[in-house]
Scaffold this active site. Structure first.
Site, PDB file in Angstrom:
ATOM      1  N   GLU A   1      -0.327  -3.566   7.584  1.00 13.21           N
ATOM      2  CA  GLU A   1      -1.230  -2.474   8.246  1.00 13.21           C
ATOM      3  C   GLU A   1      -2.105  -2.095   7.076  1.00 13.21           C
ATOM      4  OE1 GLU A   1       2.355   0.404   8.811  1.00 13.21           O
ATOM      5  OE2 GLU A   1       1.368   0.711  10.832  1.00 13.21           O
TER       6      GLU A   1
ATOM      7  N   GLY B   1       4.024  -2.074   6.449  1.00 17.77           N
ATOM      8  CA  GLY B   1       2.998  -1.306   6.187  1.00 17.77           C
ATOM      9  C   GLY B   1       2.022  -2.237   5.246  1.00 17.77           C
TER      10      GLY B   1
ATOM     11  N   ALA C   1       6.818  -1.005   3.708  1.00 21.07           N
ATOM     12  CA  ALA C   1       7.516  -0.058   2.930  1.00 21.07           C
ATOM     13  C   ALA C   1       8.586  -0.429   2.253  1.00 21.07           C
ATOM     14  CB  ALA C   1       7.622   0.960   4.176  1.00 21.07           C
TER      15      ALA C   1
ATOM     16  N   GLU D   1       8.676  -3.642  11.929  1.00 25.82           N
ATOM     17  CA  GLU D   1       9.362  -2.256  11.852  1.00 25.82           C
ATOM     18  C   GLU D   1      10.338  -2.401  12.990  1.00 25.82           C
ATOM     19  OE1 GLU D   1       6.186  -2.631  11.658  1.00 25.82           O
ATOM     20  OE2 GLU D   1       5.387  -1.520   9.969  1.00 25.82           O
TER      21      GLU D   1
HETATM   22  N1  COA Z   1      11.732  -2.947   0.515  1.00 33.04           N
HETATM   23  C1  COA Z   1      12.459  -2.827  -0.437  1.00 33.04           C
HETATM   24  N2  COA Z   1      12.603  -4.035  -1.159  1.00 33.04           N
HETATM   25  C2  COA Z   1      12.392  -5.199  -0.554  1.00 33.04           C
HETATM   26  C3  COA Z   1      11.441  -5.248   0.684  1.00 33.04           C
HETATM   27  C4  COA Z   1      11.299  -3.868   1.344  1.00 33.04           C
HETATM   28  N3  COA Z   1      10.432  -3.875   2.244  1.00 33.04           N
HETATM   29  N4  COA Z   1      11.245  -6.533   0.916  1.00 33.04           N
HETATM   30  C5  COA Z   1      11.930  -7.072  -0.092  1.00 33.04           C
HETATM   31  N5  COA Z   1      12.461  -6.401  -1.065  1.00 33.04           N
HETATM   32  C6  COA Z   1      13.224  -6.792  -2.110  1.00 33.04           C
HETATM   33  C7  COA Z   1      14.489  -7.254  -1.821  1.00 33.04           C
HETATM   34  O1  COA Z   1      15.652  -6.376  -1.611  1.00 33.04           O
HETATM   35  C8  COA Z   1      14.678  -8.313  -2.954  1.00 33.04           C
HETATM   36  O2  COA Z   1      15.303  -7.308  -4.196  1.00 33.04           O
HETATM   37  P1  COA Z   1      16.473  -7.695  -4.845  1.00 33.04           P
HETATM   38  O3  COA Z   1      16.180  -8.974  -5.815  1.00 33.04           O
HETATM   39  O4  COA Z   1      16.595  -6.587  -5.801  1.00 33.04           O
HETATM   40  O5  COA Z   1      17.654  -8.138  -4.182  1.00 33.04           O
HETATM   41  C9  COA Z   1      13.292  -8.664  -3.594  1.00 33.04           C
HETATM   42  O6  COA Z   1      12.570  -7.829  -2.912  1.00 33.04           O
HETATM   43  C10 COA Z   1      13.172 -10.114  -3.037  1.00 33.04           C
HETATM   44  O7  COA Z   1      13.346 -10.275  -1.612  1.00 33.04           O
HETATM   45  P2  COA Z   1      14.409 -11.285  -0.914  1.00 33.04           P
HETATM   46  O8  COA Z   1      14.684 -10.748   0.388  1.00 33.04           O
HETATM   47  O9  COA Z   1      15.610 -11.514  -1.746  1.00 33.04           O
HETATM   48  O10 COA Z   1      13.250 -12.473  -0.691  1.00 33.04           O
HETATM   49  P3  COA Z   1      13.325 -13.690   0.370  1.00 33.04           P
HETATM   50  O11 COA Z   1      12.286 -14.498   0.006  1.00 33.04           O
HETATM   51  O12 COA Z   1      14.721 -13.959   0.871  1.00 33.04           O
HETATM   52  O13 COA Z   1      12.808 -12.719   1.629  1.00 33.04           O
HETATM   53  C11 COA Z   1      11.222 -11.267   2.853  1.00 33.04           C
HETATM   54  C12 COA Z   1      11.472 -12.149   1.714  1.00 33.04           C
HETATM   55  C13 COA Z   1       9.907 -10.624   2.871  1.00 33.04           C
HETATM   56  C14 COA Z   1      11.245 -11.978   4.102  1.00 33.04           C
HETATM   57  C15 COA Z   1      12.398 -10.525   3.209  1.00 33.04           C
HETATM   58  O14 COA Z   1      12.667  -9.675   1.894  1.00 33.04           O
HETATM   59  C16 COA Z   1      12.311  -9.214   4.190  1.00 33.04           C
HETATM   60  O15 COA Z   1      12.413  -9.371   5.284  1.00 33.04           O
HETATM   61  N6  COA Z   1      12.026  -7.884   3.665  1.00 33.04           N
HETATM   62  C17 COA Z   1      11.733  -6.723   4.631  1.00 33.04           C
HETATM   63  C18 COA Z   1      10.391  -6.881   5.269  1.00 33.04           C
HETATM   64  C19 COA Z   1       9.985  -5.780   6.352  1.00 33.04           C
HETATM   65  O16 COA Z   1      10.867  -5.671   7.197  1.00 33.04           O
HETATM   66  N7  COA Z   1       8.949  -5.018   5.883  1.00 33.04           N
HETATM   67  C20 COA Z   1       8.734  -3.784   6.674  1.00 33.04           C
HETATM   68  C21 COA Z   1       9.259  -2.631   6.301  1.00 33.04           C
HETATM   69  S1  COA Z   1       8.901  -1.202   7.400  1.00 33.04           S
END
Ligand code: COA
Length: 260
Positions: A114, A111, A66, A134
């Site tokens: 999911e 998500g 999400a 989550e």
């Molecule tokens: N929602 C919104 N934006 C997201 C996102 C999410 N779920 N996951 C990643 N992004 C964005 C980051 O904010 C970043 O944006 P920016 O360039 O404007 O700062 C861009 O995507 C790249 O992500 P980044 O975190 O810089 O890459 P990374 O390789 O260091 O890490 C992840 C990647 C996926 C490990 C990390 O982004 C993460 O943990 N995301 C959340 C995952 C999560 O918990 N999802 C469940 C949501 S319910």
């Protein structure tokens, strides 16, 4: 039909749905959820679409889940009620009679996982990382994860993943039965499309009934599931494709299935 957050491409009986927000690792916002609902809703009634492949744009992620930027304010009750009225897109996926294949490259979290869980077969790249994360955001999976994951990998593993928010690699995902195949990262989409093409060449009605028997049967007591299987198998005996399949075998040639 045009979309803003996803891409739809159909060729040779295979529809490919691509989550297309690579700058945020294909995170799902409200718009994407609405578009996916519409897209799967329409694909479900397209007889010419035999198989559906779901993937993410870019090389880094299937979907990071999400869009967390939508979480920073508590939801006002009105918006909450509006959301409840709208059908979850994974429900629209469940209503697709076609097999759904997830091609997972890179991250599949929350998500995003999911969405993959709502598919029938999951192919992962060796760079994949998967998790229901989550809990680390103070919430729980709300797109089917708490129900679909234990049905796939068993109660203990599912609880371990959901309670810890663990992010596991492709090899571990294969070991616990969360994905069906692991392939080199660069080959995920081509492998998924190859599998989709192979399925699209099967007798169309048999393909759909096979999925229906397994998926509906899983929710039934064994006796009722066996009855459902029997009924569907009996229905298939009335098809031209059954005759064609047998003839092709006896004539040592490839069958030409027509869906009749
Ligand atoms: N929602 C919104 N934006 C997201 C996102 C999410 N779920 N996951 C990643 N992004 C964005 C980051 O904010 C970043 O944006 P920016 O360039 O404007 O700062 C861009 O995507 C790249 O992500 P980044 O975190 O810089 O890459 P990374 O390789 O260091 O890490 C992840 C990647 C996926 C490990 C990390 O982004 C993460 O943990 N995301 C959340 C995952 C999560 O918990 N999802 C469940 C949501 S319910």
């Amino acid at each position: 039909m045009t979309y803003e957050t996803i891409r739809l491409h159909t060729a040779g009986g295979v529809a490919s749905v691509t989550l297309d927000r690579p700058d945020v690792l294909n995170a799902m916002n409200d718009r994407m959820r609405a578009e996916l609902t519409r897209c799967f809703g329409e694909l479900a009634s397209e007889d010419d679409v035999r198989v559906i492949v779901v993937t993410g744009a870019g090389e880094r992620a299937f979907s990071a889940g999400a869009d967390i930027r939508e979480f920073v304010e508590p939801e006002p009750p009105v918006r909450f009620r509006e959301q409840r009225r709208r059908l979850d897109f994974r429900g629209a996926m469940d209503r697709c009679p076609q097999p759904l294949i997830a091609a997972i490259r890179g991250y599949a979290f929350g998500g995003g996982l999911e969405l993959a869980l709502a598919c029938d077969i999951r192919l992962a790249g060796d760079d994949a990382r998967l998790g229901l994360t989550e809990i680390d955001l103070g919430i729980i999976p709300g797109g089917g994860g708490t129900q679909r994951l234990p049905r796939l990998v068993g109660r203990g593993k599912a609880l371990e993943m959901i309670l810890t928010g663990a992010r596991i690699d492709a090899r571990e995902a294969l070991r616990i039965g969360l994905v069906e195949r692991v392939v080199p990262a660069a080959e995920v989409l081509s492998s998924a499309l190859e599998l989709a093409k192979a399925l699209a060449a099967k007798a169309p009605v048999a393909l759909r009934y096979a999925k229906e028997a397994v998926m509906k049967g899983l929710g039934l007591p064994l006796e009722d599931g066996l009855r459902l299987e029997h009924d569907l198998a009996t229905l298939l005996r009335t098809t031209q494709d059954r005759v064609e399949g047998a003839r092709a075998f006896l004539e040592k040639r490839k069958p030409r299935f027509t869906g009749t």
